[in-house]
Design an enzyme around this catalytic site. Structure first.
Site, mmCIF file in Angstrom:
data_model
loop_
_atom_site.group_PDB
_atom_site.id
_atom_site.type_symbol
_atom_site.label_atom_id
_atom_site.label_comp_id
_atom_site.label_asym_id
_atom_site.label_seq_id
_atom_site.Cartn_x
_atom_site.Cartn_y
_atom_site.Cartn_z
ATOM 1 N N ASP A 54 41.183 39.016 -4.648
ATOM 2 C CA ASP A 54 40.627 37.823 -4.015
ATOM 3 C C ASP A 54 40.506 38.209 -2.540
ATOM 4 O OD1 ASP A 54 40.271 35.448 -2.600
ATOM 5 O OD2 ASP A 54 41.473 34.277 -3.999
ATOM 6 N N VAL A 55 39.300 38.187 -2.012
ATOM 7 C CA VAL A 55 39.123 38.684 -0.639
ATOM 8 C C VAL A 55 39.761 37.769 0.417
ATOM 9 C CG1 VAL A 55 37.075 40.083 -1.116
ATOM 10 C CG2 VAL A 55 36.799 37.688 -0.373
ATOM 11 N N SER A 147 22.532 37.624 4.157
ATOM 12 C CA SER A 147 21.479 36.881 3.445
ATOM 13 C C SER A 147 20.412 36.519 4.473
ATOM 14 C CB SER A 147 22.061 35.588 2.864
ATOM 15 O OG SER A 147 21.015 34.710 2.469
ATOM 16 N N TYR A 160 27.001 28.195 4.290
ATOM 17 C CA TYR A 160 26.566 29.529 3.839
ATOM 18 C C TYR A 160 25.909 30.291 4.995
ATOM 19 C CZ TYR A 160 24.403 33.012 0.724
ATOM 20 O OH TYR A 160 24.006 34.178 0.109
ATOM 21 N N LYS A 164 27.083 33.847 6.731
ATOM 22 C CA LYS A 164 26.241 35.045 6.721
ATOM 23 C C LYS A 164 25.792 35.403 8.145
ATOM 24 C CE LYS A 164 26.387 35.671 2.241
ATOM 25 N NZ LYS A 164 27.091 36.831 1.675
ATOM 26 N N THR A 195 19.584 37.736 -9.857
ATOM 27 C CA THR A 195 20.925 37.927 -10.418
ATOM 28 C C THR A 195 21.251 36.677 -11.238
ATOM 29 O OG1 THR A 195 22.178 36.810 -8.687
ATOM 30 C CG2 THR A 195 21.590 39.121 -8.284
HETATM 31 N N1 LIG Z 1 21.191 36.793 -5.438
HETATM 32 C C1 LIG Z 1 20.595 36.491 -4.294
HETATM 33 O O1 LIG Z 1 19.432 36.023 -4.279
HETATM 34 C C2 LIG Z 1 21.293 36.714 -2.970
HETATM 35 C C3 LIG Z 1 20.558 36.507 -1.812
HETATM 36 C C4 LIG Z 1 21.149 36.714 -0.572
HETATM 37 C C5 LIG Z 1 22.458 37.147 -0.503
HETATM 38 N N2 LIG Z 1 23.164 37.338 -1.638
HETATM 39 C C6 LIG Z 1 24.553 37.767 -1.485
HETATM 40 O O2 LIG Z 1 24.791 38.898 -2.291
HETATM 41 C C7 LIG Z 1 26.145 38.893 -2.726
HETATM 42 C C8 LIG Z 1 26.184 38.981 -4.232
HETATM 43 O O3 LIG Z 1 25.518 37.855 -4.778
HETATM 44 P P1 LIG Z 1 25.118 37.700 -6.323
HETATM 45 O O4 LIG Z 1 23.764 37.138 -6.391
HETATM 46 O O5 LIG Z 1 25.415 38.958 -7.048
HETATM 47 O O6 LIG Z 1 26.098 36.540 -6.745
HETATM 48 P P2 LIG Z 1 27.268 36.555 -7.836
HETATM 49 O O7 LIG Z 1 27.802 35.168 -7.862
HETATM 50 O O8 LIG Z 1 26.761 37.141 -9.100
HETATM 51 O O9 LIG Z 1 28.336 37.564 -7.205
HETATM 52 C C9 LIG Z 1 29.329 37.184 -6.332
HETATM 53 C C10 LIG Z 1 30.603 37.913 -6.728
HETATM 54 O O10 LIG Z 1 31.601 37.602 -5.777
HETATM 55 C C11 LIG Z 1 32.810 37.436 -6.482
HETATM 56 N N3 LIG Z 1 33.713 36.600 -5.698
HETATM 57 C C12 LIG Z 1 33.570 35.299 -5.376
HETATM 58 N N4 LIG Z 1 34.624 34.889 -4.647
HETATM 59 C C13 LIG Z 1 35.439 35.960 -4.506
HETATM 60 C C14 LIG Z 1 36.688 36.160 -3.863
HETATM 61 N N5 LIG Z 1 37.334 35.175 -3.219
HETATM 62 N N6 LIG Z 1 37.241 37.395 -3.916
HETATM 63 C C15 LIG Z 1 36.616 38.397 -4.582
HETATM 64 N N7 LIG Z 1 35.440 38.268 -5.214
HETATM 65 C C16 LIG Z 1 34.866 37.049 -5.175
HETATM 66 C C17 LIG Z 1 32.420 36.772 -7.798
HETATM 67 O O11 LIG Z 1 33.420 36.931 -8.787
HETATM 68 C C18 LIG Z 1 31.126 37.520 -8.122
HETATM 69 O O12 LIG Z 1 31.376 38.685 -8.878
HETATM 70 C C19 LIG Z 1 26.779 37.595 -2.185
HETATM 71 O O13 LIG Z 1 27.464 37.875 -0.991
HETATM 72 C C20 LIG Z 1 25.558 36.724 -1.916
HETATM 73 O O14 LIG Z 1 25.820 35.754 -0.912
HETATM 74 C C21 LIG Z 1 22.615 37.130 -2.889
#
Ligand SMILES: NC(=O)c1ccc[n+]([C@@H]2O[C@H](COP(=O)([O-])OP(=O)(O)OC[C@H]3O[C@@H](n4cnc5c(N)ncnc54)[C@H](O)[C@@H]3O)[C@@H](O)[C@H]2O)c1
Length: 256
Positions: A54-55, A147, A160, A164, A195
């Site tokens: 957990d980060v 993001s 959010y 970011k 995703t």
């Molecule tokens: N998918 C998109 O369109 C998009 C766009 C911009 C930014 N992002 C960023 O990319 C990253 C990944 O996003 P994603 O789309 O794969 O979403 P996702 O929800 O599939 O992945 C997020 C991951 O973070 C983990 N997580 C959440 N809280 C946590 C904690 N306290 N400790 C450890 N792990 C934790 C979750 O278990 C999950 O595996 C994120 O930071 C998200 O903000 C995604």
């Protein structure tokens, strides 16, 4: 040795990295995530090791960094754990009670921003002990996932976007701090990446197709591999440092 905070983006990303770049370079990966089932699955797929993290727990991050250094020198960190929250800053009824949930705001900051910094400071400490990789003294590379919401936050994205934006803001000063020990720091600002965050099934596909129309070109969501290739570039290109790069098909998010 690579320490990767898992995510669905990164799960796909690291699978691609494995094929494209990491395995030939002999890297071993620690997958650090809250979600044990999916984290274990990914670790198995890429011949890595899962560590439950957990980060928001410094202790657990330290344990993951230590696990990484037991496999070899820690050379790369990809910070990708993140959560979202959608709520307007105030409610409609003029009551204090309907203003933005402050605990939710703090939680988003705790995970997306403070969690990212905690992983950086601990992993970079371990990296600082590495022997340099080259004559210029490179010891490691860090990639953060921000993001486009850091720049074009939409209605309801105060928490959010704050988180970011903080990651974007720390990129230069942290890169400056770590230059002394030869560690590069870059941040990616993804747009809309395909995703499971958008759900699965027919309705989700229709929603994603609609979302994709707003992308400048191409009119679609980004593929995880397209994001992964930027992660690989930032990890492997020694002249990339202190930069924030949008990977977004040219999208500029409207207010809503
Ligand atoms: N998918 C998109 O369109 C998009 C766009 C911009 C930014 N992002 C960023 O990319 C990253 C990944 O996003 P994603 O789309 O794969 O979403 P996702 O929800 O599939 O992945 C997020 C991951 O973070 C983990 N997580 C959440 N809280 C946590 C904690 N306290 N400790 C450890 N792990 C934790 C979750 O278990 C999950 O595996 C994120 O930071 C998200 O903000 C995604």
């Amino acid at each position: 040795m690579e320490l990767v905070q898992s995510s669905r983006v990164e799960r796909r990303a690291s699978a691609q990295l494995r094929l494209a770049s990491w395995r030939p370079k002999g890297a071993k990966v620690i997958v650090a995530d809250l979600n044990a089932d999916k984290g274990e699955e990914l670790a198995k797929e890429i011949g890595g090791q899962f560590v439950a993290v957990d980060v928001t727990s410094t202790e657990q991050i330290e344990a993951a960094v230590n696990a990484a250094t037991e496999l070899g020198p820690l050379r790369a960190l990809v910070n990708s754990a993140g959560i979202g929250w959608a709520q307007r800053t105030i409610g409609r009824d003029g009551e204090f009670g309907s203003a933005h949930n402050l605990d939710a705001y703090k939680k988003v900051i705790a995970i997306n921003l403070i969690g990212t910094f905690d992983c950086i400071r601990l992993a970079a400490t371990a990296m600082s002990r590495n022997e340099p990789l080259d004559a210029h003294g490179e010891r490691g590379a860090i990639v953060n996932m921000a993001s486009v919401a850091a720049f074009d936050g939409q209605i309801g994205q105060a928490s959010y976007s704050s988180s970011k934006g903080g990651v974007v803001g720390m990129t230069l000063p942290v890169a400056r701090d770590l230059a002394a020990v030869g560690i590069r720091v870059n941040t990616i600002a993804p747009g809309l990446i395909d995703t499971p965050i958008y759900g699965e099934g027919e309705a989700a596909e229709a929603f994603k197709a609609k979302l994709g129309e707003s992308v400048l070109f191409p009119h679609r969501l980004g593929a995880p591999d397209e994001l992964a290739s930027m992660v690989v570039e930032l990890v492997t290109n020694s002249y990339m440092n202190a930069e924030v790069i949008r990977v977004d098909g040219g999208i500029r998010m409207p207010p809503k």
